[in-house]
Structure formats: C-alpha cells, structure tokens
Design a protein around this motif. Structure first.
Motif, short mmCIF file in Angstrom:
data_model
loop_
_atom_site.label_atom_id
_atom_site.label_comp_id
_atom_site.label_asym_id
_atom_site.label_seq_id
_atom_site.Cartn_x
_atom_site.Cartn_y
_atom_site.Cartn_z
N VAL A 1 4.90 -7.71 -10.09
CA VAL A 1 4.50 -8.79 -9.19
C VAL A 1 3.44 -8.32 -8.20
O VAL A 1 3.02 -9.07 -7.34
CB VAL A 1 5.75 -9.33 -8.44
CG1 VAL A 1 5.44 -10.59 -7.67
CG2 VAL A 1 6.89 -9.58 -9.39
N MET A 2 3.01 -7.08 -8.30
CA MET A 2 1.95 -6.49 -7.48
C MET A 2 2.38 -6.11 -6.07
O MET A 2 1.59 -5.54 -5.34
CB MET A 2 0.72 -7.42 -7.39
CG MET A 2 0.12 -7.78 -8.73
SD MET A 2 -0.42 -6.36 -9.67
CE MET A 2 -1.93 -5.97 -8.85
N ILE A 3 3.59 -6.41 -5.66
CA ILE A 3 4.04 -5.95 -4.34
C ILE A 3 4.77 -4.63 -4.45
O ILE A 3 4.97 -3.94 -3.46
CB ILE A 3 4.93 -7.02 -3.67
CG1 ILE A 3 5.09 -6.72 -2.18
CG2 ILE A 3 6.28 -7.11 -4.35
CD1 ILE A 3 5.72 -7.81 -1.38
N GLY A 4 5.14 -4.24 -5.66
CA GLY A 4 5.90 -3.03 -5.88
C GLY A 4 5.16 -1.76 -5.48
O GLY A 4 5.76 -0.81 -4.98
N ALA A 5 3.85 -1.73 -5.69
CA ALA A 5 3.08 -0.53 -5.33
C ALA A 5 3.14 -0.29 -3.82
O ALA A 5 3.29 0.85 -3.37
CB ALA A 5 1.63 -0.67 -5.79
N LEU A 6 3.03 -1.35 -3.05
CA LEU A 6 3.15 -1.23 -1.60
C LEU A 6 4.55 -0.78 -1.21
O LEU A 6 4.72 0.09 -0.35
CB LEU A 6 2.81 -2.56 -0.92
CG LEU A 6 3.00 -2.62 0.58
CD1 LEU A 6 2.03 -1.66 1.27
CD2 LEU A 6 2.82 -4.02 1.10
N LEU A 7 5.56 -1.36 -1.85
CA LEU A 7 6.93 -0.99 -1.54
C LEU A 7 7.24 0.46 -1.92
O LEU A 7 7.95 1.15 -1.20
CB LEU A 7 7.91 -1.94 -2.25
CG LEU A 7 7.98 -3.36 -1.69
CD1 LEU A 7 8.90 -4.21 -2.54
CD2 LEU A 7 8.42 -3.36 -0.25
N LEU A 8 6.70 0.92 -3.05
CA LEU A 8 6.89 2.31 -3.44
C LEU A 8 6.33 3.26 -2.37
O LEU A 8 6.96 4.25 -2.02
CB LEU A 8 6.21 2.59 -4.78
CG LEU A 8 6.98 2.17 -6.02
CD1 LEU A 8 6.09 2.26 -7.26
CD2 LEU A 8 8.22 3.01 -6.20
N THR A 9 5.16 2.92 -1.86
CA THR A 9 4.55 3.74 -0.82
C THR A 9 5.38 3.72 0.46
O THR A 9 5.61 4.76 1.08
CB THR A 9 3.12 3.24 -0.53
OG1 THR A 9 2.39 3.22 -1.74
CG2 THR A 9 2.43 4.11 0.48
N LEU A 10 5.86 2.55 0.84
CA LEU A 10 6.67 2.44 2.06
C LEU A 10 7.99 3.18 1.93
O LEU A 10 8.43 3.85 2.88
CB LEU A 10 6.91 0.97 2.40
CG LEU A 10 5.70 0.17 2.86
CD1 LEU A 10 6.07 -1.29 3.07
CD2 LEU A 10 5.13 0.77 4.14
N VAL A 11 8.62 3.10 0.77
CA VAL A 11 9.88 3.81 0.55
C VAL A 11 9.64 5.32 0.61
O VAL A 11 10.43 6.06 1.21
CB VAL A 11 10.53 3.39 -0.78
CG1 VAL A 11 11.70 4.29 -1.15
CG2 VAL A 11 10.99 1.95 -0.73
N TRP A 12 8.55 5.79 0.01
CA TRP A 12 8.24 7.22 0.02
C TRP A 12 8.01 7.71 1.46
O TRP A 12 8.52 8.75 1.85
CB TRP A 12 7.01 7.50 -0.85
CG TRP A 12 6.66 8.94 -0.88
CD1 TRP A 12 7.25 9.92 -1.61
CD2 TRP A 12 5.64 9.59 -0.10
NE1 TRP A 12 6.66 11.13 -1.34
CE2 TRP A 12 5.67 10.95 -0.42
CE3 TRP A 12 4.70 9.13 0.83
CZ2 TRP A 12 4.80 11.87 0.15
CZ3 TRP A 12 3.85 10.06 1.39
CH2 TRP A 12 3.89 11.39 1.06
N ILE A 13 7.25 6.96 2.23
CA ILE A 13 6.97 7.35 3.62
C ILE A 13 8.26 7.33 4.45
O ILE A 13 8.52 8.26 5.23
CB ILE A 13 5.90 6.43 4.25
CG1 ILE A 13 4.54 6.70 3.60
CG2 ILE A 13 5.82 6.61 5.76
CD1 ILE A 13 3.46 5.70 3.97
N ALA A 14 9.08 6.29 4.28
CA ALA A 14 10.34 6.21 5.02
C ALA A 14 11.26 7.37 4.64
O ALA A 14 11.91 7.97 5.52
CB ALA A 14 11.03 4.88 4.74
#
Length: 125
Positions: free
Chosen positions: A84-97
């Motif tokens: 859905v194209m939002i997953g890449a952003l979420l992957l980055t946010l989860v990694w940073i968190a």
C-alpha cells in the motif's frame, strides 16, 4: 476479571539496587535487540530466569524480549503494508524507534534503573 483486563499496565520494577554484573547483563540484553531481534534477550532470559538472585537481569531481559516480539510484529505488519506504499515509511519508523528505545533502555539498565518500554505487548509474564 479476565487475564486481559490490565494488559497495558506494565509490571512493577524490582526493588533494590542491582549489582554491577547484573546491570551489565541487562545492558547487553537491551542492546542485543538491535542486532539479533528477540533471540539475544530470549537466551539471556532463559539462562537467568530460574536464579532468584538475578531478579534484575530476569526482569530486564523479559522486558527486552517483550519489546522485541512487539517490534517483530510491527516489522511483519509494515512489510505487508509495503504493498500500500505506507509500509516503507513504517519500516523506517519502527527501525528508528527500536534503535532509540533500546539505547535508552540500555543506559537506564546500566544505571541500575528498571526500564519499561512504551507500546509493548506484555506476552511473557
């Protein structure tokens, strides 16, 4: 009352001052989450869970394990949402968190303070 009524409330931290070897092992349990996911915290928890004198290590390894399981679930959901194209952003946010919270927890554990991760599913009690 059901077992799931108080799921969001973290368990109380162990009382007392932790010895230096327990603080170091707790620091390692938190930092291993960055590199090994839940495997490092699982090993530390399994090795120390039956020793009553290692209460601080057991508590912090269990906390790190619960957090890394939650992070793994977040990675799976984010990977599915890449479609859905939002997953890449979420992957980055989860990694940073994951990175920031593991470092914060390691510093607190090294100071002898019990750390409780926010947004963690408490699956291991």
């Amino acid at each position: 009352m059901s077992d799931f009524d108080n799921v969001t409330v973290p368990p109380p931290a162990p009382a007392g001052d932790a010895p230096a070897d327990q603080r170091t092992l707790s620091l390692v349990a938190h930092l291993l989450g960055i590199f090994t996911g839940f495997i490092g915290a699982l090993i530390i928890w399994l090795v120390n869970k039956d020793d009553p004198q290692k209460g601080f290590v057991t508590d912090q390894a269990k906390e790190a394990l619960n957090f890394q399981i939650t992070v793994a679930i977040a990675y799976i959901v984010s990977t599915i949402l890449v479609v859905v194209m939002i997953g890449a952003l979420l992957l980055t946010l989860v990694w940073i968190a994951n990175l920031v919270l593991c470092i914060l927890a390691a510093v607190k554990a090294n100071n002898g303070e019990a750390y409780r991760y926010p947004f963690t599913l408490r699956l291991i009690k």
